[in-house]
Design a protein around this motif. Structure first.
Motif, PDB file in Angstrom:
ATOM      1  N   ASN A   3       0.894  -1.231   0.113  1.00 12.42           N
ATOM      2  CA  ASN A   3       0.051   0.038   0.003  1.00 12.42           C
ATOM      3  C   ASN A   3       0.820   1.355   0.107  1.00 12.42           C
ATOM      4  O   ASN A   3       0.277   2.539  -0.376  1.00 12.42           O
ATOM      5  N   THR A   9      -5.699   7.156  -4.684  1.00 11.55           N
ATOM      6  CA  THR A   9      -6.894   6.117  -4.238  1.00 11.55           C
ATOM      7  C   THR A   9      -8.248   6.964  -4.693  1.00 11.55           C
ATOM      8  O   THR A   9      -8.391   8.136  -4.762  1.00 11.55           O
ATOM      9  N   GLU A  40      -6.216   2.074  -5.763  1.00 10.78           N
ATOM     10  CA  GLU A  40      -7.296   1.348  -5.219  1.00 10.78           C
ATOM     11  C   GLU A  40      -8.573   2.147  -5.290  1.00 10.78           C
ATOM     12  O   GLU A  40      -8.742   3.432  -5.557  1.00 10.78           O
ATOM     13  N   ILE A  42     -12.028   2.864  -2.976  1.00 15.69           N
ATOM     14  CA  ILE A  42     -12.827   2.683  -1.600  1.00 15.69           C
ATOM     15  C   ILE A  42     -14.345   3.360  -1.635  1.00 15.69           C
ATOM     16  O   ILE A  42     -14.425   4.430  -2.127  1.00 15.69           O
ATOM     17  N   GLN A  60     -17.307  -7.243  -5.067  1.00 18.41           N
ATOM     18  CA  GLN A  60     -15.889  -7.856  -4.546  1.00 18.41           C
ATOM     19  C   GLN A  60     -15.474  -9.143  -5.006  1.00 18.41           C
ATOM     20  O   GLN A  60     -14.380  -9.447  -4.747  1.00 18.41           O
ATOM     21  N   PRO A  68      -7.659  -2.872  -5.694  1.00 14.90           N
ATOM     22  CA  PRO A  68      -8.441  -3.422  -4.599  1.00 14.90           C
ATOM     23  C   PRO A  68      -9.798  -2.446  -4.567  1.00 14.90           C
ATOM     24  O   PRO A  68      -9.507  -1.362  -4.772  1.00 14.90           O
ATOM     25  N   THR A  70     -12.389  -1.546  -1.582  1.00 12.79           N
ATOM     26  CA  THR A  70     -12.731  -1.706   0.118  1.00 12.79           C
ATOM     27  C   THR A  70     -13.899  -1.033   0.234  1.00 12.79           C
ATOM     28  O   THR A  70     -14.241   0.025  -0.257  1.00 12.79           O
ATOM     29  N   TYR A  71     -14.817  -1.340   1.299  1.00 11.94           N
ATOM     30  CA  TYR A  71     -16.097  -0.733   1.890  1.00 11.94           C
ATOM     31  C   TYR A  71     -15.702  -0.467   3.028  1.00 11.94           C
ATOM     32  O   TYR A  71     -15.048  -0.969   3.992  1.00 11.94           O
ATOM     33  N   TYR A  72     -16.346   0.925   3.504  1.00  8.69           N
ATOM     34  CA  TYR A  72     -16.207   1.490   4.936  1.00  8.69           C
ATOM     35  C   TYR A  72     -17.437   2.056   5.099  1.00  8.69           C
ATOM     36  O   TYR A  72     -18.033   2.853   4.106  1.00  8.69           O
ATOM     37  N   GLU A  89      -8.546   6.926   5.240  1.00 10.79           N
ATOM     38  CA  GLU A  89      -8.682   5.484   5.238  1.00 10.79           C
ATOM     39  C   GLU A  89      -7.789   5.319   3.756  1.00 10.79           C
ATOM     40  O   GLU A  89      -7.311   4.211   3.561  1.00 10.79           O
TER      41      GLU A  89
END
Length: 327
Positions: A3, A9, A40, A42, A60, A68, A70-72, A89
């Motif tokens: 990373n 991002t 990435e 997010i 996903q 990648p 990614t979930y938040y 993040e």
């Protein structure tokens, strides 16, 4: 993936975006990446009550490993809070924001990466945002298109003018992550309810803080986005509420980078300038303000801008009371 080596991002703040996110994610899945940029995606779910989390979970399962997904979940409601969570993040050097109704061109990531690489003094930059309308816009819509984050500034790069609030929207904005972390307060100040109305200063406020810290804000014409505009965003009630909300943030935004001695003059100019605009507008359009949408929108923006001076005064009074209590 390491990373620490990520270049970018891509952050998507969303609220009840389950119907809209698939088209955005498909556009990201098919980005052209000739330089093998490490990036990435997010998702910042801003307290959704629909199937947003399930939509992301389904994607996903078959998402490319090269970038990648990614979930938040961010439970504090408000776009400014969702964007701040994305900054916290993100692993990339740059954070690129897309709304869940923004469809990027296939080379959008590549164009963003190239511009950041060749403009080291840029704290933020944005590109062209084209409207994709569900219904035909009203007559003279171009006069207010910028309020719906539609921006087409031509084919040459240029510096925006933060001192006069000439800035890009948050949709499609790319920011230097460390610059944001160093300059932008973690608790947004120009956001949320102002009495019974919603102030819309959350796009411009971070950019003004970046400008205050010496960073440049650029327009990059090589970045293209289609912004999907549903029919209800062109209806009178929505547009007039948007005009007032944008107006309500005007005074607070102008105060962000103002010196203490400059603030009284800014307050007076905000009041007198908008009173003058309202009188001239009334004389020009008269009763047509009840029928013609675009002039009515402009009048509501002037009225909101006038009210923003009262909002700022109330905020200053509340801040003084709080400080006195702490003494």
């Amino acid at each position: 993936m390491n990373n620490s080596l990520l270049n970018l991002t891509l952050a998507i703040p969303t609220y009840n975006g389950a119907p809209r996110l698939p088209q955005v994610l498909e556009a990201l899945r098919h980005q052209i990446n000739p330089e093998k940029i490490r990036w990435e995606v997010i998702i910042i779910d801003n307290n959704s009550s629909d199937e947003t989390a399930q939509v992301i979970k389904d994607y996903q399962r078959n998402w490319p490993e090269d970038f990648p997904l990614t979930y938040y979940f961010e439970g504090q409601q408000g776009l400014a809070f969702a964007r701040e969570r994305a900054i916290q993040e993100a692993n990339g050097t740059y954070v690129a924001f897309l709304d869940d109704d923004n469809i990027p061109a296939p080379d959008w990531i590549a164009a963003a990466h190239e511009f950041g690489k060749t403009h080291p003094k840029s704290g933020a930059f944005s590109g062209q945002i084209h409207g994709e309308f569900e219904v035909e816009p009203p007559e003279n819509f171009k006069k207010i298109a910028a309020f719906l984050a539609i921006r087409e500034h031509g084919s040459k790069p240029f510096l925006f003018d933060p001192d006069n609030l000439r800035l890009p929207p948050g949709a499609g904005l790319v920011v230097r992550k460390q610059a944001w972390r160093d300059a932008v307060p973690k608790t947004p100040k120009v956001v949320g309810n102002q009495g019974d109305a919603l102030a819309r200063g959350d796009d411009y406020a971070p950019l003004l803080y970046l400008h205050k810290s010496g960073w440049e804000i650029w327009y990059n014409p090589a970045m293209h986005i289609n912004h999907q505009i549903p029919h209800w965003r062109l209806e009178r009630d929505y547009l007039l509420s948007l005009a007032q909300a944008c107006g309500l943030a005007t005074c607070q935004l102008r105060m962000i980078n103002a010196r203490t001695r400059e603030k009284p003059a800014i307050l007076v100019r905000t009041i007198l300038g908008n009173l003058r605009r309202m009188v001239k507008h009334r004389l020009k359009y008269g009763d047509k303000l009840k029928q013609e949408l675009i002039p009515a929108f402009e009048m509501e923006f002037y009225r909101g801008s006038l009210m923003s001076s009262m909002v700022w005064l109330n905020q200053e009074r509340s801040r003084k009371i709080e400080n006195d209590k702490k003494k």
